[in-house]
Write a protein that holds these residues in place. Structure first.
Motif, PDB file in Angstrom:
ATOM      1  N   PRO A  88       0.676  -1.224  -0.111  1.00 15.87           N
ATOM      2  CA  PRO A  88      -0.099   0.081   0.051  1.00 15.87           C
ATOM      3  C   PRO A  88       0.826   1.117  -0.128  1.00 15.87           C
ATOM      4  CG  PRO A  88       0.160  -0.871   2.269  1.00 15.87           C
ATOM      5  CD  PRO A  88       1.088  -1.657   1.279  1.00 15.87           C
ATOM      6  N   ARG A  89       1.979   1.083  -0.125  1.00 18.34           N
ATOM      7  CA  ARG A  89       3.060   2.285  -0.028  1.00 18.34           C
ATOM      8  C   ARG A  89       3.006   2.984  -1.422  1.00 18.34           C
ATOM      9  NH1 ARG A  89       8.679   0.552   1.379  1.00 18.34           N
ATOM     10  NH2 ARG A  89       8.825   2.894   1.258  1.00 18.34           N
ATOM     11  N   SER A  90       1.809   3.635  -1.771  1.00 15.84           N
ATOM     12  CA  SER A  90       1.861   4.439  -3.071  1.00 15.84           C
ATOM     13  C   SER A  90       0.733   5.504  -2.863  1.00 15.84           C
ATOM     14  CB  SER A  90       1.549   3.614  -4.225  1.00 15.84           C
ATOM     15  OG  SER A  90       0.398   3.051  -4.114  1.00 15.84           O
ATOM     16  N   PHE A  91       0.739   6.578  -3.944  1.00 23.21           N
ATOM     17  CA  PHE A  91      -0.363   7.360  -3.958  1.00 23.21           C
ATOM     18  C   PHE A  91      -1.523   6.800  -3.989  1.00 23.21           C
ATOM     19  CE2 PHE A  91      -2.997  10.416  -6.464  1.00 23.21           C
ATOM     20  CZ  PHE A  91      -2.895  11.377  -5.348  1.00 23.21           C
ATOM     21  N   THR A  92      -1.958   5.675  -4.730  1.00 19.37           N
ATOM     22  CA  THR A  92      -3.419   5.283  -4.518  1.00 19.37           C
ATOM     23  C   THR A  92      -3.543   3.962  -3.616  1.00 19.37           C
ATOM     24  OG1 THR A  92      -2.568   3.786  -6.474  1.00 19.37           O
ATOM     25  CG2 THR A  92      -3.574   5.542  -7.145  1.00 19.37           C
ATOM     26  N   ARG A  93      -2.389   3.556  -3.027  1.00 19.71           N
ATOM     27  CA  ARG A  93      -2.346   2.288  -1.830  1.00 19.71           C
ATOM     28  C   ARG A  93      -2.485   1.342  -2.930  1.00 19.71           C
ATOM     29  NH1 ARG A  93      -4.552   4.169   3.790  1.00 19.71           N
ATOM     30  NH2 ARG A  93      -3.008   5.309   4.452  1.00 19.71           N
ATOM     31  N   GLU A  94      -2.515   1.202  -4.515  1.00 22.78           N
ATOM     32  CA  GLU A  94      -2.461  -0.142  -5.174  1.00 22.78           C
ATOM     33  C   GLU A  94      -1.149  -0.274  -5.498  1.00 22.78           C
ATOM     34  OE1 GLU A  94      -6.921   0.525  -7.060  1.00 22.78           O
ATOM     35  OE2 GLU A  94      -5.500   1.368  -7.988  1.00 22.78           O
ATOM     36  N   PHE A 141      -6.826   8.368 -10.457  1.00 16.14           N
ATOM     37  CA  PHE A 141      -5.818   8.234  -9.580  1.00 16.14           C
ATOM     38  C   PHE A 141      -6.283   8.875  -8.103  1.00 16.14           C
ATOM     39  CE2 PHE A 141      -3.705   7.695 -13.710  1.00 16.14           C
ATOM     40  CZ  PHE A 141      -2.989   6.662 -13.494  1.00 16.14           C
ATOM     41  N   SER A 142      -6.383  10.053  -7.884  1.00 20.10           N
ATOM     42  CA  SER A 142      -6.818  10.719  -6.783  1.00 20.10           C
ATOM     43  C   SER A 142      -8.040  10.356  -6.085  1.00 20.10           C
ATOM     44  CB  SER A 142      -7.001  12.232  -6.942  1.00 20.10           C
ATOM     45  OG  SER A 142      -5.834  13.011  -7.503  1.00 20.10           O
ATOM     46  N   GLN A 143      -8.774   9.821  -6.873  1.00 17.49           N
ATOM     47  CA  GLN A 143     -10.157   9.206  -6.536  1.00 17.49           C
ATOM     48  C   GLN A 143      -9.874   7.861  -5.742  1.00 17.49           C
ATOM     49  OE1 GLN A 143     -13.326   9.191  -9.420  1.00 17.49           O
ATOM     50  NE2 GLN A 143     -14.806   8.315  -7.966  1.00 17.49           N
ATOM     51  N   ARG A 144      -9.028   7.155  -6.705  1.00 15.26           N
ATOM     52  CA  ARG A 144      -8.701   5.764  -6.052  1.00 15.26           C
ATOM     53  C   ARG A 144      -7.890   6.100  -4.336  1.00 15.26           C
ATOM     54  NH1 ARG A 144      -7.295   1.196 -10.431  1.00 15.26           N
ATOM     55  NH2 ARG A 144      -9.429   1.108 -11.354  1.00 15.26           N
ATOM     56  N   ALA A 145      -7.145   7.121  -4.572  1.00 15.62           N
ATOM     57  CA  ALA A 145      -6.182   7.326  -3.497  1.00 15.62           C
ATOM     58  C   ALA A 145      -7.365   7.713  -2.005  1.00 15.62           C
ATOM     59  CB  ALA A 145      -5.378   8.523  -3.466  1.00 15.62           C
ATOM     60  N   PHE A 146      -8.514   8.606  -2.329  1.00 17.76           N
ATOM     61  CA  PHE A 146      -9.271   8.808  -1.662  1.00 17.76           C
ATOM     62  C   PHE A 146     -10.249   7.792  -1.182  1.00 17.76           C
ATOM     63  CE2 PHE A 146     -13.942   9.833  -1.093  1.00 17.76           C
ATOM     64  CZ  PHE A 146     -14.075  10.470   0.131  1.00 17.76           C
ATOM     65  N   LEU A 147     -10.586   6.728  -2.209  1.00 17.42           N
ATOM     66  CA  LEU A 147     -11.476   5.516  -2.011  1.00 17.42           C
ATOM     67  C   LEU A 147     -10.606   4.583  -0.813  1.00 17.42           C
ATOM     68  CD1 LEU A 147     -13.273   5.131  -5.205  1.00 17.42           C
ATOM     69  CD2 LEU A 147     -14.266   6.061  -3.171  1.00 17.42           C
ATOM     70  N   ILE A 173     -16.858  16.025  -8.247  1.00 14.69           N
ATOM     71  CA  ILE A 173     -15.374  16.465  -7.834  1.00 14.69           C
ATOM     72  C   ILE A 173     -14.382  16.005  -8.490  1.00 14.69           C
ATOM     73  CG2 ILE A 173     -14.141  16.744  -5.930  1.00 14.69           C
ATOM     74  CD1 ILE A 173     -16.362  16.407  -4.076  1.00 14.69           C
ATOM     75  N   PHE A 174     -14.290  14.922  -8.601  1.00 14.71           N
ATOM     76  CA  PHE A 174     -12.893  14.312  -9.287  1.00 14.71           C
ATOM     77  C   PHE A 174     -12.873  14.668 -10.763  1.00 14.71           C
ATOM     78  CE2 PHE A 174     -12.613  12.121  -5.266  1.00 14.71           C
ATOM     79  CZ  PHE A 174     -11.255  12.398  -4.997  1.00 14.71           C
ATOM     80  N   SER A 175     -14.206  14.563 -11.584  1.00 17.14           N
ATOM     81  CA  SER A 175     -14.073  14.803 -12.763  1.00 17.14           C
ATOM     82  C   SER A 175     -13.486  16.110 -13.341  1.00 17.14           C
ATOM     83  CB  SER A 175     -15.477  14.728 -13.577  1.00 17.14           C
ATOM     84  OG  SER A 175     -16.187  15.937 -12.891  1.00 17.14           O
ATOM     85  N   ARG A 176     -13.475  17.228 -12.193  1.00 13.52           N
ATOM     86  CA  ARG A 176     -12.606  18.437 -12.618  1.00 13.52           C
ATOM     87  C   ARG A 176     -11.343  18.287 -12.482  1.00 13.52           C
ATOM     88  NH1 ARG A 176     -15.775  20.929  -8.512  1.00 13.52           N
ATOM     89  NH2 ARG A 176     -17.962  20.803  -9.264  1.00 13.52           N
ATOM     90  N   PHE A 177     -10.742  17.154 -12.242  1.00  9.45           N
ATOM     91  CA  PHE A 177      -9.213  17.369 -12.064  1.00  9.45           C
ATOM     92  C   PHE A 177      -8.499  16.863 -13.449  1.00  9.45           C
ATOM     93  CE2 PHE A 177      -8.183  15.877  -7.384  1.00  9.45           C
ATOM     94  CZ  PHE A 177      -9.274  16.605  -6.827  1.00  9.45           C
ATOM     95  N   CYS A 178      -7.269  17.008 -13.438  1.00  7.93           N
ATOM     96  CA  CYS A 178      -6.911  16.624 -15.017  1.00  7.93           C
ATOM     97  C   CYS A 178      -6.534  15.046 -14.951  1.00  7.93           C
ATOM     98  CB  CYS A 178      -5.597  17.460 -15.119  1.00  7.93           C
ATOM     99  SG  CYS A 178      -4.105  17.473 -13.600  1.00  7.93           S
TER     100      CYS A 178
END
Ligand code: GDP
Ligand code: ZN
Length: 462
Positions: A80-86, A120-126, A454-459
């Motif tokens: 889990p040592r990554s930005f997304t924990r994947e 990627f950010s969405q996965r990090a959040f989830l 929210i996340f759809s506004r990210f790049c």
């Protein structure tokens, strides 16, 4: 219920892509197949071990024909040592356009799916790596136009806002627990001190209202101040714009009202992003109203966070200047700027110049020589309250502000129920509403549809 965790592997180019630009481009993969795909496409010579958080050197190779597509570095970060924990694999390729796209195509052909914006950010959040305020702060960092906006985003990434909001929510949850216990078991418990609950709700409401009030400052930092320069033809608006943006953008002429051009310039003054709007394009005409460019000035003034009213010190303060002054809406920070001080004889006073009221300070400058420039910048930022931005630690964005304001209103109703001596269960309805609102800010209580929005506004690639 927490939304379904995605099981597929996503990929995207994580860096800005343009031909001839960027010495490094990164293709990022996240998901259970990331390492398998990496091993299939990446040839690392020698005995380089595939270990987590180690960089491999080699080539990206098309498995179909063995063709080398790019020379690259591969960085493996196992869950889990990554930005997304994947499991995450990053391929650091050469910049530009063609090679990195070729690498992405191979990755997709090998079984990854192209990531949507912010996925990627969405996965990090989830996966619990980030709360919603941190994820939004990352997007704000990427969008930051100035040093102070970036500092504010960094505070958000560090969790400054999350801690503030979560702390307030905790306090409300404590009170809710007390109240609910009384609803169910009034007789078995010691009497609840209504005044103490009330005080606690008051404190939280006050904090929320302060956050809402301060968010205006954060908005200025994120979006930039819109500053309108108005003034009669030939007073030096275009020259001032040139001076401040230090660019030869506006076309300056000696004929009154002949500035064509420009209109807007983005710049950063003292760490604060600004958009300067000139009221150029005024045509010479006999119609005095049009000559003043009233309509154009009105437009520029309509959306302005601050106004620079420029006048000519040689001509003095005229009736026309006064007319423009009257156009400035009440409450909009205004600065009176006397220009061409270089042309004024030493010690001479300009004619008819109004004594400056505190709400509209007067600054003397020369757009030609640059004299008074720093005073002007300081006075402008001071008028906009930008000096208070220095100490700003957290700032709600638009979404967060709405939720915080609604939570404050719910607490208000809660306090009214208390004042009317209504039973506990009347308090709890609104209290629960406030708690849910704060949970939506940090993402503890948020629907999948809201997350998507929210996340759809990210790049892409973030
Ligand atoms: P605008 O119509 O308000 O945009 O005015 P411009 O910027 O086009 O300037 C009109 C004229 O005033 C030009 O000839 C400028 O060179 C001159 N001018 C502008 N600022 C100054 C100043 O600070 N000192 C002097 N002496 N002339 C200036
Ligand atoms: Zn002009």
């Amino acid at each position: 219920p927490s939304p379904q965790l995605p099981g597929d592997t996503i990929a995207a180019i994580a860096t800005a892509v343009a031909a001839g630009a960027g010495s490094v481009a990164i293709v990022r993969l996240s998901g259970p197949a990331a390492e398998t795909i990496g091993r299939r496409l990446f040839l690392a010579p020698g005995a380089q071990p595939w270990e987590s958080h180690r960089v491999l050197y080699g080539h990206v190779v098309d498995p179909a024909d063995g063709r080398r597509v790019d020379e690259a570095l591969l960085l493996l970060m196992r869950a889990p040592r990554s930005f997304t924990r994947e499991d995450v694999v990053e391929l650091h390729c050469h910049g530009g356009l063609v090679a990195v796209r070729g690498v992405l195509e191979l990755v997709l052909a090998a079984g990854a799916r192209l990531a949507g914006p912010g996925e990627f950010s969405q996965r990090a959040f989830l996966n619990g790596r980030l709360d919603l305020t941190r994820a939004e702060a990352i997007a704000e960092m990427i969008a930051a136009r100035s040093r102070r906006a970036a500092e504010l985003a960094m505070a958000g990434i560090d969790g400054g806002l999350q801690r503030r909001i979560a702390g307030l929510r905790e306090r409300l949850l404590d009170q809710l627990a007390e109240l609910e216990a009384r609803v169910d078991f009034e007789e078995d418990l010691p009497r609840l001190d209504g005044a103490a609950v009330r005080t606690e709700l008051e404190v939280v409401r006050g904090e929320l209202e302060r956050l809402v009030a301060e968010s205006r400052q954060g908005e200025l930092l994120r979006e930039g101040l819109r500053v309108a320069i108005v003034g009669r033809p030939n007073v030096g608006k275009s020259s001032l714009l040139n001076l401040l943006s230090r660019r030869e953008r506006a076309i300056v002429t000696d004929l009154p009202g002949t500035t064509r051009d420009l209109l807007e310039s983005d710049l950063v003054l003292d760490g604060v992003p600004l958009t300067l709007l000139d009221t150029a394009g005024i045509r010479p005409t006999d119609d005095r109203v049009e000559q003043l460019g009233i309509e154009r000035s009105r437009q520029a003034l309509a959306g302005a966070d601050a106004v620079l009213l420029l006048f000519d010190l040689l001509a003095g303060w005229t009736a026309a200047d006064q007319e423009l002054r009257a156009l400035v809406p009440e409450g909009v920070p205004l600065l009176l700027v006397g220009n061409k001080c270089d042309a004024l004889p030493e010690g001479a006073a300009a004619a008819g110049v109004p004594s400056a009221p505190p709400e509209a300070p007067l600054v003397r400058i020369s757009a030609l020589t640059g004299a008074g420039r720093n005073d002007l910048v300081a006075a402008l930022l001071g008028q906009c309250g930008a000096s208070e931005l220095q100490g700003l630690q957290v700032a709600l964005n638009g979404r967060q502000r709405e939720l915080a304001a609604a939570a404050a209103t719910s607490l208000e109703r809660c306090l009214e129920a208390a004042d009317q001596g209504l039973p506990w269960d009347f308090w709890t309805i609104d209290l629960r509403g406030a708690i849910a609102g704060l949970g939506a800010i940090t993402g503890e209580e948020v629907s999948e549809a809201v997350l998507e929005r929210i996340f759809s506004r990210f790049c892409i690639g973030k």
